[in-house]
Design a protein around this motif. Structure first.
Motif, PDB file in Angstrom:
ATOM      1  N   THR A 192      -5.951   4.010 -18.814  1.00 29.69           N
ATOM      2  CA  THR A 192      -5.851   2.631 -19.303  1.00 29.69           C
ATOM      3  C   THR A 192      -5.022   1.797 -18.329  1.00 29.69           C
ATOM      4  O   THR A 192      -4.076   2.279 -17.710  1.00 29.69           O
ATOM      5  CB  THR A 192      -5.207   2.581 -20.692  1.00 29.69           C
ATOM      6  N   THR A 193      -5.388   0.542 -18.196  1.00 33.92           N
ATOM      7  CA  THR A 193      -4.704  -0.358 -17.286  1.00 33.92           C
ATOM      8  C   THR A 193      -4.771  -1.783 -17.837  1.00 33.92           C
ATOM      9  O   THR A 193      -5.250  -2.009 -18.952  1.00 33.92           O
ATOM     10  CB  THR A 193      -5.350  -0.299 -15.881  1.00 33.92           C
ATOM     11  N   ASP A 247      -1.112   1.891 -17.872  1.00 38.23           N
ATOM     12  CA  ASP A 247      -0.576   0.550 -18.104  1.00 38.23           C
ATOM     13  C   ASP A 247       0.907   0.593 -18.473  1.00 38.23           C
ATOM     14  O   ASP A 247       1.696  -0.242 -18.008  1.00 38.23           O
ATOM     15  CB  ASP A 247      -1.367  -0.156 -19.204  1.00 38.23           C
ATOM     16  N   LEU A 248       1.297   1.582 -19.291  1.00 38.40           N
ATOM     17  CA  LEU A 248       2.705   1.707 -19.681  1.00 38.40           C
ATOM     18  C   LEU A 248       3.563   2.162 -18.507  1.00 38.40           C
ATOM     19  O   LEU A 248       4.698   1.699 -18.332  1.00 38.40           O
ATOM     20  CB  LEU A 248       2.837   2.697 -20.844  1.00 38.40           C
ATOM     21  N   MET A 304      -3.349   5.131 -30.073  1.00 36.39           N
ATOM     22  CA  MET A 304      -4.747   5.147 -29.625  1.00 36.39           C
ATOM     23  C   MET A 304      -5.477   6.392 -30.114  1.00 36.39           C
ATOM     24  O   MET A 304      -6.514   6.776 -29.561  1.00 36.39           O
ATOM     25  CB  MET A 304      -4.817   5.047 -28.101  1.00 36.39           C
ATOM     26  N   GLU A 320       0.897  -3.373 -25.388  1.00 35.76           N
ATOM     27  CA  GLU A 320       1.665  -2.317 -26.052  1.00 35.76           C
ATOM     28  C   GLU A 320       1.680  -2.527 -27.565  1.00 35.76           C
ATOM     29  O   GLU A 320       1.572  -1.569 -28.337  1.00 35.76           O
ATOM     30  CB  GLU A 320       3.098  -2.285 -25.513  1.00 35.76           C
ATOM     31  N   GLU A 352      -9.209   7.585 -29.094  1.00 39.01           N
ATOM     32  CA  GLU A 352      -9.326   8.857 -28.394  1.00 39.01           C
ATOM     33  C   GLU A 352     -10.351   9.764 -29.073  1.00 39.01           C
ATOM     34  O   GLU A 352     -11.163  10.413 -28.404  1.00 39.01           O
ATOM     35  CB  GLU A 352      -7.960   9.538 -28.347  1.00 39.01           C
ATOM     36  N   LEU A 402      -7.136  -2.532 -21.101  1.00 36.04           N
ATOM     37  CA  LEU A 402      -6.761  -2.786 -22.497  1.00 36.04           C
ATOM     38  C   LEU A 402      -6.492  -4.258 -22.788  1.00 36.04           C
ATOM     39  O   LEU A 402      -6.613  -4.686 -23.938  1.00 36.04           O
ATOM     40  CB  LEU A 402      -5.520  -1.958 -22.857  1.00 36.04           C
ATOM     41  N   ILE A 450      -6.163  10.352 -23.191  1.00 38.28           N
ATOM     42  CA  ILE A 450      -5.976   9.044 -22.570  1.00 38.28           C
ATOM     43  C   ILE A 450      -4.661   8.999 -21.803  1.00 38.28           C
ATOM     44  O   ILE A 450      -3.599   9.332 -22.342  1.00 38.28           O
ATOM     45  CB  ILE A 450      -6.003   7.928 -23.632  1.00 38.28           C
ATOM     46  N   GLU A 451      -4.742   8.609 -20.542  1.00 39.66           N
ATOM     47  CA  GLU A 451      -3.554   8.476 -19.697  1.00 39.66           C
ATOM     48  C   GLU A 451      -3.148   7.004 -19.665  1.00 39.66           C
ATOM     49  O   GLU A 451      -3.903   6.167 -19.190  1.00 39.66           O
ATOM     50  CB  GLU A 451      -3.843   8.980 -18.276  1.00 39.66           C
ATOM     51  N   ARG A 452      -1.950   6.694 -20.154  1.00 40.30           N
ATOM     52  CA  ARG A 452      -1.500   5.305 -20.282  1.00 40.30           C
ATOM     53  C   ARG A 452      -0.858   4.803 -18.985  1.00 40.30           C
ATOM     54  O   ARG A 452       0.348   4.572 -18.893  1.00 40.30           O
ATOM     55  CB  ARG A 452      -0.541   5.174 -21.458  1.00 40.30           C
TER      56      ARG A 452
END
Length: 320
Positions: free
Chosen positions: A122-123, A40-41, A94, A88, A98, A144, A36-38
């Motif tokens: 994720t966004t 959003d962060l 996660m 967050e 995952e 998310l 998972i590529e975050r």
């Protein structure tokens, strides 16, 4: 004689469980990696210096019609910051999600060898709960902020029957739903039966692709709602048949029995107040299950069969 039949039933069940266990072991050995590529962060921390690099890594996440200043201002907005904070907090870890996505992908690869693992990104989406996940051949985007928990304050103005799906446990189910849409082929729905079979295909797809989720989770019911549907399956079916709804082209039937709703609409006060919504989907699920049990057909082939062929060869009989 009765004891012999019981013994044979136990043997068959044990054999079936052993086969299913062996199948799941084979699928697990596929061992696809789902990282998972975050995004959003990363987006929450953008500034004038690092934005160009982020746009280069995720060009599909930035519409070209907006200048860089738009994205900077958006990330600094007070409401956006609150959104980032809540996401967050809810998704500090996660790992479990995952692992579920990896299992979903392993099952997809087993049944559809042409499947290639997409990037999982994720966004946040300003709580666009009607578009929680987006799937293409190369990416899977998960919003998310639409999975913060059914009772989250952000969802106060959303109807309760829709809020029930806005929790992290639904992420892999929603992904499975979107992949089902990619593999199901069916002519545009004309009759109520077409709707039943389409969603029956979708739910059977989830039986096979996410068997680690409960039946209630796959259809989006509580255990009590699923129990109600099971207990009243014979009544629901008789209602559809006796009123000749199966071959009806009345578009209002989808709103009564297919699309999300707080309850199904039989127009019978004592039933409507107790029933869960989408009972047409539930019945379609049972028809497709009966078809797969009574016919030697692969999952891939079933997904492209016509509704008439599935229904006519299902030998479906509701529970009594």
């Amino acid at each position: 004689m009765k004891q012999v039949l019981i013994f044979l039933s136990i043997i068959l069940m044990a054999f079936s469980c052993k086969n299913e266990s062996g199948l799941e072991n084979d699928i697990a050995k596929i061992n696809l990696d789902a990282k998972i590529e975050r995004f959003d962060l990363l987006f929450a921390e953008i500034n004038n210096e690092n934005l160009p690099k982020l746009k280069q890594a995720y060009p599909f996440m930035f519409s070209e019609k907006y200048p860089d200043s738009f994205w900077i201002e958006k990330s600094q907005d007070t409401l956006q910051k609150q959104l980032f904070k809540e996401v967050e907090k809810t998704f500090l870890n996660m790992d479990e999600t995952e692992l579920e996505i990896e299992s979903l992908f392993n099952h997809l690869k087993y049944y559809f060898p042409e499947f290639h693992t997409p990037r999982i990104i994720t966004t946040t989406s300003d709580v666009d709960y009607r578009s929680r996940v987006i799937v293409t051949d190369t990416i899977a985007v998960i919003a998310l902020d639409t999975y913060l928990g059914s009772n989250h304050e952000f969802y106060e103005n959303i109807p309760k029957y829709l809020r029930e799906d806005l929790k992290k446990e639904r992420i892999v189910v929603d992904l499975a739903t979107e992949y089902a849409k990619k593999y199901i082929y069916q002519q545009p729905n004309k009759m109520f039966l077409d709707e039943l079979i389409y969603f029956g295909k979708e739910l059977y797809f989830k039986d096979v692709i996410i068997p680690f989720k409960t039946e209630a989770e796959r259809i989006g019911y509580t255990k009590e709602q699923l129990d109600w549907a099971t207990s009243n399956e014979n009544y629901i079916w008789r209602y559809f048949v006796e009123r000749e709804l199966l071959y009806s082209t009345d578009a209002k039937l989808a709103g009564r029995f297919i699309t999300p709703a707080p309850f199904s609409k039989f127009y019978l006060e004592d039933i409507d107040t107790e029933s869960p919504g989408r009972l047409g989907q539930y019945i379609g699920w049972q028809i497709v299950r009966a078809y797969m049990e009574n016919n030697d057909v692969s999952l891939k082939d079933m997904l492209i069969k016509s509704p008439e062929e599935i229904f006519n060869n299902s030998k479906f009989k509701p529970r009594k």
